[in-house]
Structures are given as C-alpha cells and as structure tokens.
Design a protein around this motif. Structure first.
Motif, PDB file in Angstrom:
ATOM      1  N   ALA A 196     -78.593 -25.512 -30.063  1.00 19.25           N
ATOM      2  CA  ALA A 196     -79.695 -25.504 -31.496  1.00 19.25           C
ATOM      3  C   ALA A 196     -78.601 -24.915 -32.571  1.00 19.25           C
ATOM      4  CB  ALA A 196     -80.633 -24.333 -31.172  1.00 19.25           C
ATOM      5  N   ASP A 197     -77.439 -24.334 -32.349  1.00 18.25           N
ATOM      6  CA  ASP A 197     -76.488 -23.882 -33.257  1.00 18.25           C
ATOM      7  C   ASP A 197     -76.019 -25.196 -34.020  1.00 18.25           C
ATOM      8  OD1 ASP A 197     -77.573 -21.337 -33.210  1.00 18.25           O
ATOM      9  OD2 ASP A 197     -75.745 -20.826 -32.016  1.00 18.25           O
ATOM     10  N   LEU A 198     -76.040 -26.302 -33.513  1.00 21.85           N
ATOM     11  CA  LEU A 198     -75.402 -27.473 -33.922  1.00 21.85           C
ATOM     12  C   LEU A 198     -76.249 -28.281 -34.840  1.00 21.85           C
ATOM     13  CD1 LEU A 198     -73.111 -28.730 -31.119  1.00 21.85           C
ATOM     14  CD2 LEU A 198     -72.670 -27.522 -33.036  1.00 21.85           C
ATOM     15  N   ARG A 199     -77.459 -27.801 -34.993  1.00 24.15           N
ATOM     16  CA  ARG A 199     -78.447 -28.603 -35.834  1.00 24.15           C
ATOM     17  C   ARG A 199     -77.919 -28.686 -37.308  1.00 24.15           C
ATOM     18  NH1 ARG A 199     -83.283 -24.735 -34.568  1.00 24.15           N
ATOM     19  NH2 ARG A 199     -81.796 -23.543 -35.592  1.00 24.15           N
ATOM     20  N   GLU A 200     -78.522 -29.672 -38.162  1.00 24.89           N
ATOM     21  CA  GLU A 200     -78.080 -29.758 -39.648  1.00 24.89           C
ATOM     22  C   GLU A 200     -78.670 -28.591 -40.360  1.00 24.89           C
ATOM     23  OE1 GLU A 200     -76.848 -32.451 -40.940  1.00 24.89           O
ATOM     24  OE2 GLU A 200     -77.123 -33.969 -39.221  1.00 24.89           O
ATOM     25  N   VAL A 201     -77.931 -28.422 -41.551  1.00 26.92           N
ATOM     26  CA  VAL A 201     -78.060 -27.509 -42.477  1.00 26.92           C
ATOM     27  C   VAL A 201     -79.589 -27.575 -42.823  1.00 26.92           C
ATOM     28  CG1 VAL A 201     -77.699 -26.614 -44.827  1.00 26.92           C
ATOM     29  CG2 VAL A 201     -75.624 -27.589 -43.486  1.00 26.92           C
ATOM     30  N   ASP A 202     -80.081 -26.215 -43.035  1.00 24.75           N
ATOM     31  CA  ASP A 202     -81.627 -26.302 -43.668  1.00 24.75           C
ATOM     32  C   ASP A 202     -81.586 -26.000 -45.016  1.00 24.75           C
ATOM     33  OD1 ASP A 202     -84.302 -25.459 -44.112  1.00 24.75           O
ATOM     34  OD2 ASP A 202     -84.186 -23.872 -42.854  1.00 24.75           O
ATOM     35  N   PHE A 203     -82.095 -27.209 -45.721  1.00 25.58           N
ATOM     36  CA  PHE A 203     -81.958 -27.206 -47.019  1.00 25.58           C
ATOM     37  C   PHE A 203     -83.301 -26.347 -47.947  1.00 25.58           C
ATOM     38  CE2 PHE A 203     -79.436 -30.871 -46.352  1.00 25.58           C
ATOM     39  CZ  PHE A 203     -78.201 -30.577 -46.823  1.00 25.58           C
ATOM     40  N   GLY A 204     -84.034 -25.860 -47.026  1.00 22.66           N
ATOM     41  CA  GLY A 204     -85.288 -25.027 -47.542  1.00 22.66           C
ATOM     42  C   GLY A 204     -86.206 -25.973 -48.387  1.00 22.66           C
ATOM     43  N   GLU A 205     -86.503 -25.590 -49.532  1.00 24.74           N
ATOM     44  CA  GLU A 205     -87.418 -26.186 -50.393  1.00 24.74           C
ATOM     45  C   GLU A 205     -86.856 -27.511 -50.827  1.00 24.74           C
ATOM     46  OE1 GLU A 205     -88.594 -23.660 -53.826  1.00 24.74           O
ATOM     47  OE2 GLU A 205     -89.232 -22.280 -52.626  1.00 24.74           O
ATOM     48  N   TRP A 206     -85.655 -27.796 -50.730  1.00 25.50           N
ATOM     49  CA  TRP A 206     -85.068 -29.068 -51.009  1.00 25.50           C
ATOM     50  C   TRP A 206     -85.197 -30.133 -50.117  1.00 25.50           C
ATOM     51  CZ3 TRP A 206     -79.668 -28.327 -53.685  1.00 25.50           C
ATOM     52  CH2 TRP A 206     -79.606 -27.594 -54.641  1.00 25.50           C
ATOM     53  N   THR A 207     -85.525 -29.821 -48.920  1.00 23.38           N
ATOM     54  CA  THR A 207     -85.720 -30.766 -47.747  1.00 23.38           C
ATOM     55  C   THR A 207     -86.620 -31.793 -47.951  1.00 23.38           C
ATOM     56  OG1 THR A 207     -85.293 -29.241 -46.233  1.00 23.38           O
ATOM     57  CG2 THR A 207     -86.344 -30.788 -45.270  1.00 23.38           C
ATOM     58  N   GLY A 208     -86.292 -33.205 -47.874  1.00 26.97           N
ATOM     59  CA  GLY A 208     -87.159 -34.138 -48.295  1.00 26.97           C
ATOM     60  C   GLY A 208     -87.097 -34.593 -49.442  1.00 26.97           C
ATOM     61  N   LEU A 209     -86.327 -34.081 -50.350  1.00 27.27           N
ATOM     62  CA  LEU A 209     -86.263 -34.335 -51.748  1.00 27.27           C
ATOM     63  C   LEU A 209     -85.024 -35.033 -52.155  1.00 27.27           C
ATOM     64  CD1 LEU A 209     -87.309 -30.951 -53.464  1.00 27.27           C
ATOM     65  CD2 LEU A 209     -88.826 -32.853 -52.844  1.00 27.27           C
ATOM     66  N   SER A 210     -85.198 -36.088 -53.170  1.00 35.31           N
ATOM     67  CA  SER A 210     -83.759 -36.747 -53.620  1.00 35.31           C
ATOM     68  C   SER A 210     -83.042 -35.738 -54.737  1.00 35.31           C
ATOM     69  CB  SER A 210     -84.261 -37.905 -54.551  1.00 35.31           C
ATOM     70  OG  SER A 210     -84.806 -37.563 -55.733  1.00 35.31           O
ATOM     71  N   TRP A 211     -81.867 -36.047 -55.047  1.00 33.99           N
ATOM     72  CA  TRP A 211     -81.238 -35.116 -56.055  1.00 33.99           C
ATOM     73  C   TRP A 211     -81.881 -35.030 -57.284  1.00 33.99           C
ATOM     74  CZ3 TRP A 211     -77.867 -31.556 -55.828  1.00 33.99           C
ATOM     75  CH2 TRP A 211     -77.376 -31.127 -57.097  1.00 33.99           C
ATOM     76  N   GLN A 212     -82.537 -36.086 -57.510  1.00 32.10           N
ATOM     77  CA  GLN A 212     -83.188 -36.185 -59.154  1.00 32.10           C
ATOM     78  C   GLN A 212     -84.419 -35.199 -59.110  1.00 32.10           C
ATOM     79  OE1 GLN A 212     -84.358 -40.031 -60.390  1.00 32.10           O
ATOM     80  NE2 GLN A 212     -85.708 -39.312 -61.970  1.00 32.10           N
ATOM     81  N   GLN A 213     -85.084 -35.210 -57.819  1.00 29.40           N
ATOM     82  CA  GLN A 213     -86.113 -34.278 -57.850  1.00 29.40           C
ATOM     83  C   GLN A 213     -85.923 -32.986 -57.810  1.00 29.40           C
ATOM     84  OE1 GLN A 213     -87.681 -36.193 -54.307  1.00 29.40           O
ATOM     85  NE2 GLN A 213     -89.559 -36.763 -55.103  1.00 29.40           N
ATOM     86  N   VAL A 214     -84.742 -32.599 -57.212  1.00 27.36           N
ATOM     87  CA  VAL A 214     -84.323 -31.336 -57.161  1.00 27.36           C
ATOM     88  C   VAL A 214     -83.856 -30.889 -58.472  1.00 27.36           C
ATOM     89  CG1 VAL A 214     -82.128 -29.813 -56.358  1.00 27.36           C
ATOM     90  CG2 VAL A 214     -83.326 -31.255 -54.810  1.00 27.36           C
ATOM     91  N   GLN A 215     -83.092 -31.792 -59.207  1.00 32.70           N
ATOM     92  CA  GLN A 215     -82.597 -31.393 -60.664  1.00 32.70           C
ATOM     93  C   GLN A 215     -83.838 -31.233 -61.525  1.00 32.70           C
ATOM     94  OE1 GLN A 215     -80.136 -34.702 -61.248  1.00 32.70           O
ATOM     95  NE2 GLN A 215     -78.470 -33.394 -61.351  1.00 32.70           N
ATOM     96  N   GLU A 216     -85.169 -31.864 -61.389  1.00 34.28           N
ATOM     97  CA  GLU A 216     -86.136 -31.956 -62.140  1.00 34.28           C
ATOM     98  C   GLU A 216     -87.146 -30.402 -62.075  1.00 34.28           C
ATOM     99  OE1 GLU A 216     -88.245 -35.393 -61.486  1.00 34.28           O
ATOM    100  OE2 GLU A 216     -86.981 -36.765 -62.287  1.00 34.28           O
ATOM    101  N   ARG A 217     -86.723 -29.896 -60.818  1.00 32.37           N
ATOM    102  CA  ARG A 217     -87.361 -28.612 -60.468  1.00 32.37           C
ATOM    103  C   ARG A 217     -86.971 -27.517 -61.239  1.00 32.37           C
ATOM    104  NH1 ARG A 217     -88.983 -27.296 -54.745  1.00 32.37           N
ATOM    105  NH2 ARG A 217     -90.412 -28.724 -54.612  1.00 32.37           N
TER     106      ARG A 217
END
Length: 102
Positions: free
Chosen positions: A81-102
C-alpha cells in the motif's frame, strides 16, 4: 564476491485518455490500450531477467502493467500500500488550469 544488487524502478503504462493532463493521484485508473501494449513490451524486454522479488503498488494501472511481467516469472509479486501514488487531496481529478483558477 557477492554480486551487486540491481534495482529496477518501473512506472505504469499509459492510462486512459480521460485521465491525461490531470492530477490523477489515487484515482484507480485503468490502462489505455496503448498502456497494455507497453506492459506487454516491458514483459518481453525483461523476459530473461531474474528477479528475487517484485514489489508493486495496489493501483489498477500498476497491477495491469505488472501482470504480463509476472506471468513470465516464478516470483509472486508483493503488493504494498505504501507504493500508491501521491494523494493530491482537493486537486485530485483537476487539470492544472482548474487548480490555478481556484
């Protein structure tokens, strides 16, 4: 003399197009058809390589990438389980543009 330890770090194959250019993190994505081809090519490339151990993430994309390689080897892969991907929290599923607009 003891032979040196060789460590192979492998990344999963290409994921489905809908996940391109987003913060995927812990979304459990499937490989794309091209990703499955990449997994088969990786297995062919490493076909004659001996592995003492294989460790992998539990994420689908990692397991699907590992599957053809594991079929060719006698070592049972260990999922960590420790080899899972990084958890991006609220950014998960968002594009870079969507993150910048927040």
């Amino acid at each position: 003399m003891t032979p040196a330890t060789r460590l192979f770090l492998l990344r999963h194959g290409e994921v489905e197009a809908r996940y391109h250019r987003i913060f995927g993190g812990r979304i459990d994505m499937e490989l794309s058809p091209r990703g499955h081809q990449q997994a088969r090519a990786l297995a062919a490339y490493l076909g004659n390589t001996h592995f003492n151990a294989i460790y992998a993430s539990p994420m689908k994309r990692a397991q699907q990438t590992l599957a053809p390689l594991a079929e060719n080897h006698l070592v049972t892969p260990m999922t960590l389980a420790d080899l899972r991907e990084v958890d991006f929290g609220e950014w998960t599923g968002l594009s870079w543009q969507q993150v910048q607009e927040r």
